[in-house]
Design an enzyme around this catalytic site. Structure first.
Site, PDB file in Angstrom:
ATOM      1  N   GLU A  44      10.029 -14.588   5.679  1.00  0.00           N
ATOM      2  CA  GLU A  44       9.495 -14.221   4.354  1.00  0.00           C
ATOM      3  C   GLU A  44       8.866 -15.446   3.690  1.00  0.00           C
ATOM      4  O   GLU A  44       9.439 -16.537   3.712  1.00  0.00           O
ATOM      5  CB  GLU A  44      10.646 -13.673   3.491  1.00  0.00           C
ATOM      6  N   SER A  98       0.072  -1.615  -0.483  1.00  0.00           N
ATOM      7  CA  SER A  98      -1.267  -2.135  -0.786  1.00  0.00           C
ATOM      8  C   SER A  98      -2.069  -2.340   0.500  1.00  0.00           C
ATOM      9  O   SER A  98      -3.217  -1.896   0.593  1.00  0.00           O
ATOM     10  CB  SER A  98      -1.192  -3.420  -1.604  1.00  0.00           C
ATOM     11  N   ASP A 127       0.688  -8.560   5.964  1.00  0.00           N
ATOM     12  CA  ASP A 127       0.722  -7.106   5.791  1.00  0.00           C
ATOM     13  C   ASP A 127      -0.473  -6.437   6.457  1.00  0.00           C
ATOM     14  O   ASP A 127      -0.342  -5.402   7.119  1.00  0.00           O
ATOM     15  CB  ASP A 127       0.715  -6.756   4.294  1.00  0.00           C
TER      16      ASP A 127
HETATM   17  P1  ADP Z   1       3.495  -3.089  -2.224  1.00  0.00           P
HETATM   18  O1  ADP Z   1       2.332  -3.463  -1.398  1.00  0.00           O
HETATM   19  O2  ADP Z   1       4.728  -3.852  -1.856  1.00  0.00           O
HETATM   20  O3  ADP Z   1       3.759  -1.623  -2.251  1.00  0.00           O
HETATM   21  P2  ADP Z   1       1.785  -4.139  -4.292  1.00  0.00           P
HETATM   22  O4  ADP Z   1       2.031  -4.497  -5.702  1.00  0.00           O
HETATM   23  O5  ADP Z   1       1.243  -5.174  -3.371  1.00  0.00           O
HETATM   24  O6  ADP Z   1       3.162  -3.519  -3.725  1.00  0.00           O
HETATM   25  O7  ADP Z   1       0.780  -2.919  -4.214  1.00  0.00           O
HETATM   26  C1  ADP Z   1       1.027  -1.737  -4.934  1.00  0.00           C
HETATM   27  C2  ADP Z   1      -0.259  -1.258  -5.568  1.00  0.00           C
HETATM   28  O8  ADP Z   1      -1.134  -0.713  -4.558  1.00  0.00           O
HETATM   29  C3  ADP Z   1      -0.069  -0.108  -6.532  1.00  0.00           C
HETATM   30  O9  ADP Z   1       0.268  -0.574  -7.827  1.00  0.00           O
HETATM   31  C4  ADP Z   1      -1.427   0.562  -6.499  1.00  0.00           C
HETATM   32  O10 ADP Z   1      -2.335  -0.144  -7.312  1.00  0.00           O
HETATM   33  C5  ADP Z   1      -1.857   0.389  -5.056  1.00  0.00           C
HETATM   34  N1  ADP Z   1      -1.518   1.569  -4.236  1.00  0.00           N
HETATM   35  C6  ADP Z   1      -0.726   1.602  -3.150  1.00  0.00           C
HETATM   36  N2  ADP Z   1      -0.654   2.846  -2.610  1.00  0.00           N
HETATM   37  C7  ADP Z   1      -1.415   3.635  -3.390  1.00  0.00           C
HETATM   38  C8  ADP Z   1      -1.758   5.037  -3.371  1.00  0.00           C
HETATM   39  N3  ADP Z   1      -1.294   5.864  -2.440  1.00  0.00           N
HETATM   40  N4  ADP Z   1      -2.595   5.484  -4.331  1.00  0.00           N
HETATM   41  C9  ADP Z   1      -3.079   4.662  -5.278  1.00  0.00           C
HETATM   42  N5  ADP Z   1      -2.785   3.349  -5.347  1.00  0.00           N
HETATM   43  C10 ADP Z   1      -1.979   2.818  -4.420  1.00  0.00           C
HETATM   44 MG    MG Z   2       1.406  -5.403  -1.342  1.00  0.00          MG
END
Ligand code: ADP
Ligand code: MG
Length: 391
Positions: free
Chosen positions: A40, A134, A181
């Site tokens: 990590e 993301s 990722d």
């Molecule tokens: P993680 O990648 O750990 O889930 P992040 O903060 O890097 O967290 O990314 C999350 C962000 O990605 C959300 O706040 C949103 O903006 C976007 N996101 C992820 N999946 C979706 C989805 N299915 N629809 C819309 N936005 C999404």
């Molecule tokens: Mg992310």
């Protein structure tokens, strides 16, 4: 006990696309979330990581448009994007649409003839849970564009996709992602973890033999939400860069433990110690998996969690409780995973004890008066791809 299943909702997505755009999609693309098993905050230190791709994935339905316009919508979020490719770059769409529009922009910048398109997203990856929704979103969007152009996600196009996804997150969204990722979302293969070396950007598959060994990877999403655009991640990165500068190495990968222990400032010493010991733990984990040495694997997991909690300071009470309860209920090893400051833990659990371990975590959360967590079984799956729906 809540277990989040990786259901395939492709049919629902196609129906939603027709409803939202008035036409049938021509390509269905997908990319997975991931859970990192070791390593990590090592990717941006030229180190090693060992993630697996989840069966939970983000799917994108897409259709090219003749008029050059771009529309982006998600079944998980309100507020889509409508504009042209020229509106998609830095300073363009904000919020969640930046991830999707950013990939279109970055692919076009790399010379890919991105057409106008309608695009609809659906995902079973929990958002903001440290499981990389993301990168799943970015890579599914990129794979969808490659699908429209009839270009498989392979070879140089796979690398192009990773670079565009990273660029979207860094340059359009403004989150300083390290690159793990996006790499695993593209290069993962079923049944394997992916050992990625960020010193030379190489990767190789590491077989996990989960089924033969009667083991299951149980992920617990604490529902404590993090946001990488918040300060914590960037602060850790700056600490690592500062430590590397003081140690006169290009990245902490190049620092020895002795040199790190000689750092004057206590906080930087702890940050750097996490990184160099964590890189060693990735090597130890790969060796432990090859030899089926469960004690060594357990030790690496325990040391890794302690290092993230005490030296890198990215754990939280919910993550500590999830790890402690899982190990207390018989998990072979457990640690927090992902960027931290909330998010998920991962435990190596004997398959016949999965329900017991998950229930033990639930009971601990109840006792501590934390919100109820959700669990996922992380069966290692393959990376991004697309299929044509027409013809
Ligand atoms: P993680 O990648 O750990 O889930 P992040 O903060 O890097 O967290 O990314 C999350 C962000 O990605 C959300 O706040 C949103 O903006 C976007 N996101 C992820 N999946 C979706 C989805 N299915 N629809 C819309 N936005 C999404
Ligand atoms: Mg992310």
């Amino acid at each position: 006990m809540r277990i989040l299943e990786p259901e395939d909702r492709s049919g629902l997505l196609v129906g939603a696309f027709e409803h939202l755009t008035g036409a049938r999609p021509t390509v269905l693309a997908h990319a997975p979330g991931r859970v990192n098993l070791m390593g990590e905050h090592t990717d941006y230190n030229a180190g090693l990581v060992l993630p697996v791709a989840l069966p939970h994935r983000t799917r994108v339905a897409v259709r090219a448009r003749e008029d050059g316009r771009v529309t982006v919508q998600s079944l998980q979020r309100d507020g889509g994007f409508a504009g042209t490719l020229a509106d998609c770059g830095p300073g363009g769409p904000d919020g969640w649409t930046g991830y999707a529009a950013g990939v279109l922009w970055a692919l076009a910048r790399a010379g890919v003839p991105v057409p106008g398109l309608d695009l609809v997203v659906d995902s079973t990856v929990p958002v903001g849970a440290g499981l990389s929704s993301s990168a799943a979103l970015e890579c599914a969007v990129g794979a969808a564009v490659l699908g429209l152009l009839d270009r498989p996600v392979r070879g140089t196009d796979a690398d192009l996709l990773i670079e565009a996804a990273v660029a979207a997150e860094r340059e359009v969204v403004g989150a300083p992602t390290g690159g793990m990722d996006q790499s695993v979302a593209v290069h993962a293969s079923a049944g394997h973890a992916l050992l990625i070396d960020f010193a030379d950007d190489t990767h190789r598959r590491v077989p996990l033999h989960l089924q033969e060994r009667g083991l299951t990877l149980l992920v617990t999403d604490t529902r404590v939400s993090h946001a990488l655009v918040d300060g914590g991640y960037g602060e850790r990165r700056r600490d690592c860069e500062e430590a590397a500068r003081l140690l006169r190495v290009p990245a902490l990968r190049g620092a020895t433990r002795t040199a790190v222990d000689g750092l004057q400032e206590e906080r930087l010493r702890r940050r750097a110690r996490h990184v160099v010991t964590e890189i060693d733990r990735v090597r130890e984990s790969v060796a432990a998996l090859a030899a089926d040495d469960r004690q060594a694997l357990a030790r690496a997991n325990a040391d890794s969690h302690a290092s993230m909690r005490d030296d890198f300071e990215i754990s939280c009470p919910e993550l500590d409780a999830a790890v402690d309860a899982a190990v207390g209920a018989g998990a072979l090893g457990a640690r927090m995973t992902g960027g931290g400051l909330g998010g998920s833990s991962v435990a190596w659990v004997r398959t016949d004890r999965v329900a017991e371990v998950a229930q033990a975590v639930d009971r601990r959360f109840e006792r501590e008066e934390f919100a109820a967590p959700q669990h996922l079984v992380a069966t290692p799956y393959g990376g991004a791809g697309w299929v044509r729906l027409d013809g």
